[in-house]
Write an enzyme that holds these catalytic residues in place. Structure first.
Site: not given
Ligand code: MC0
Length: 152
Positions: A19, A55, A72, A96, A146
């Protein structure tokens, strides 16, 4: 011996696009846009409290291995969630990419060995009871990535 085709694919075990996740502010309005503009229908909808999202999965196409490809749509349920932070910073848009695998833990381990940060030590629960692992966007050319193992 079974006549079923032996699955083939790259060393990572990733064999399809599962997705594209899209951050939106209003899930119902976004669902309506995809229905009206492309004719895509919602196959599944849920709230994932752990991830902080409401979602919807909109089916784009099925595949002959039983997997499918979806759009998604993700609306945040709380202000400190990753999707809320993303919306605040970037506005609505692609959040993503998710690739499908038959074994999410093995794929994550193999990719991690190549120097990419794996964000989940153990797979988490994703949509429709799938098992998911995220890779750090900073190690993936700016794309939050992912890995998904479908529950079917
Ligand atoms: C953050 N960054 C991204 C981004 N989110 N870059 C591209 N795409 C994204 N979606 C970048 C920010 O711009 C920043 O860059 C750096 O990563 C740190 O981001 P932050 O938000 O300040 O800091 P963190 O470290 O607290 O969080 C980032 C991180 C987090 C990716 C580790 O969002 C995470 O763990 N995501 C995974 C879970 C998730 O996203 N869940 C929602 C979808 P700079 O350059 O400013 O440092 S749930 C889902 O999708 C499930 C239900 C499913 O598919 O089944």
């Amino acid at each position: 011996m079974s006549d079923a085709p032996v699955p083939t694919g790259p060393f990572s075990g990733l064999t399809r696009l599962d997705h594209v996740g899209i951050a939106c502010r209003d899930l119902d309005a976004s669902i309506e846009f995809y229905r009206r503009t492309y004719g895509f229908e919602v196959e599944h909808q849920e709230v994932n409290e752990e991830q902080g999202v409401r979602e919807a999965m909109l089916l784009v196409n099925g595949t002959d291995d039983g997997g499918a490809t979806y759009i998604q749509l993700l609306e945040p349920t709380r202000d400190d969630s990753p999707v809320a932070k993303f919306l605040e910073r970037n506005g609505e848009g692609v959040h993503h990419l998710a690739f499908g695998t038959a074994d999410v833990a093995a794929s994550a381990e193999g990719i991690g060995e190549r120097g990419v940060r794996v964000l989940d030590a153990e797979p988490r629960v994703g949509t429709a009871d799938s098992r998911i692992v995220f890779l750090h966007p900073k190690d993936c050319g700016g794309v939050l990535t992912e890995l998904v193992q479908s529950s079917q």
